[in-house]
Motif scaffolding. Sequence first.
Motif, short mmCIF file in Angstrom:
data_model
loop_
_atom_site.label_atom_id
_atom_site.label_comp_id
_atom_site.label_asym_id
_atom_site.label_seq_id
_atom_site.Cartn_x
_atom_site.Cartn_y
_atom_site.Cartn_z
N UNK A 78 37.94 29.01 63.30
CA UNK A 78 39.36 29.18 63.54
C UNK A 78 39.58 29.65 64.97
N UNK A 79 40.56 29.06 65.62
CA UNK A 79 40.91 29.43 66.99
C UNK A 79 42.15 30.31 66.95
N UNK A 80 41.97 31.60 67.20
CA UNK A 80 43.10 32.53 67.14
C UNK A 80 42.78 33.83 67.85
N UNK A 81 43.79 34.57 68.16
CA UNK A 81 43.70 35.86 68.84
C UNK A 81 43.59 36.97 67.80
N UNK A 82 42.52 37.76 67.88
CA UNK A 82 42.27 38.81 66.89
C UNK A 82 42.78 40.18 67.33
N UNK A 83 43.48 40.24 68.44
CA UNK A 83 44.09 41.52 68.84
C UNK A 83 45.23 41.85 67.88
N UNK A 84 45.69 43.09 67.93
CA UNK A 84 46.80 43.48 67.05
C UNK A 84 48.03 42.62 67.27
N UNK A 85 48.32 42.30 68.52
CA UNK A 85 49.49 41.46 68.79
C UNK A 85 49.28 40.06 68.27
N UNK A 86 48.03 39.56 68.38
CA UNK A 86 47.73 38.23 67.83
C UNK A 86 47.85 38.21 66.32
N UNK A 87 47.42 39.26 65.67
CA UNK A 87 47.48 39.32 64.21
C UNK A 87 48.91 39.54 63.72
N UNK A 88 49.75 40.12 64.56
CA UNK A 88 51.16 40.25 64.21
C UNK A 88 51.81 38.86 64.15
N UNK A 89 51.40 38.00 65.07
CA UNK A 89 51.93 36.63 65.09
C UNK A 89 51.34 35.81 63.95
N UNK A 90 50.06 36.04 63.66
CA UNK A 90 49.38 35.26 62.62
C UNK A 90 48.60 36.19 61.70
N UNK A 91 49.28 36.93 60.84
CA UNK A 91 48.59 37.84 59.92
C UNK A 91 47.75 37.11 58.87
N UNK A 92 47.93 35.80 58.76
CA UNK A 92 47.20 35.05 57.73
C UNK A 92 45.69 35.09 57.92
N UNK A 93 45.21 35.30 59.16
CA UNK A 93 43.75 35.32 59.35
C UNK A 93 43.14 36.56 58.70
N UNK A 94 43.81 37.72 58.79
CA UNK A 94 43.29 38.91 58.13
C UNK A 94 43.44 38.80 56.62
N UNK A 95 44.49 38.15 56.17
CA UNK A 95 44.65 37.92 54.73
C UNK A 95 43.55 37.02 54.21
#
Length: 395
Positions: free
Chosen positions: A266-283
């Motif tokens: 998966x290509x995504x930003x794992x910073x807190x701001x990135x996870x705010x935009x895309x919380x689905x990766x932590x889910x």
Amino acid sequence: MKINKLVTVFLSTGIGALLLLQGCSSGENINANSITSNAIKKAEPAKPVDPLAKFDKAKSAKLTDTAKLLAGMEVSSESPLAKVQQVRGWNSHQNYYKNAWSQLENRQLTKVRKWRDKELQKINAQSPTVFYPFSGPDFLYSYSLFPKAKELILVGLEPVGKVPDFSKLSASESNNALSKARSSLSEILQFSFFRTNDMKVDLRKQGVLPILYVFMARTNNRILDLQYIGLDKNAKIKQFEKGMVPGVKIAFVPQGESEPRTLYYFSTDLSNSGLTKHPEITQFVSQLDNPVTYLKAASYLMYNGSFSGIRDTILTTSSHILQDDSGMPLKSFDNAKWDLEFYGNYTRPIGLFSNRYQSDLRRVYASNQDIKPLDFGIGYKFNVNQSNMMLAKTK
């Protein structure tokens, strides 16, 4: 039917006798031999299903041959892609990998596998799910350490990209595609990690897929299928659509085996701001089945409060964490919840990350006489006797 025959059939046919008794009570004339035969047929075990039968053989062959060519490995003369082996740069491409991989095997991978077989035997026996954040396209070390993983989930900032379709390329285009794949690999083959700034340049256009292919081919894996996927708002894997967390799903099988495995990137930003935009990766990670998390050359990002979200997710969901000191600081691990085992040597980080020195970790290494050695280098301090690893296990 006489009563003595009825008793004989009852004793010899077991469950089929119930049907016989029912038939006799209604006055029907039933053939006991056919009942017995049917009961035996029903008891026969079903033929095992080939787990690889669902995959398209022609597609799998093309995917695998593409990976082999990118990795400098020969394909059959009968392959539709065999023409690539006639291009001007093929011999130098093949020789580059032959020499580089031989050195890597002797210096690194043989020792990694030997260490793994001793120290990670119990983990691998469980065919774990492995989560590898900040990985980039490093299938090589995740698979070398966890070859029995049923699922490998890699996450990085680098785009997924695509692989060349050699069947549609001219000789010069094929030669250029081979050259690009080589140029992206020189660092990990030499240092055991990708340098982030260089990856931004090398992988901006081609993405991680060509490198994943090289590593899969060179570790003797056959690629069965590839799908471009995404995570929707409910953290479900779907065919990729705009707005989703982009990714790729690769089904593969090791040489000589028949049980398919799955690699996700998966290509995504794992910073807190990135996870705010895309919380689905932590889910998505939270739904994994007691994953083993692997961290290597992770830029000490989770030392920062701005990466606390992914750090907490890892600590909450993982059954084991294998990391070098660039993953999470020692103070992140509650001794009441984790058993820790240390390997190698820790002095201080490389100069670029000198502010991430851990005095408490240094005391552990200085005072503990039972720390096991590492006879290979891994992570930022890649020389022998400089590297460290820690294996954390939940209590």
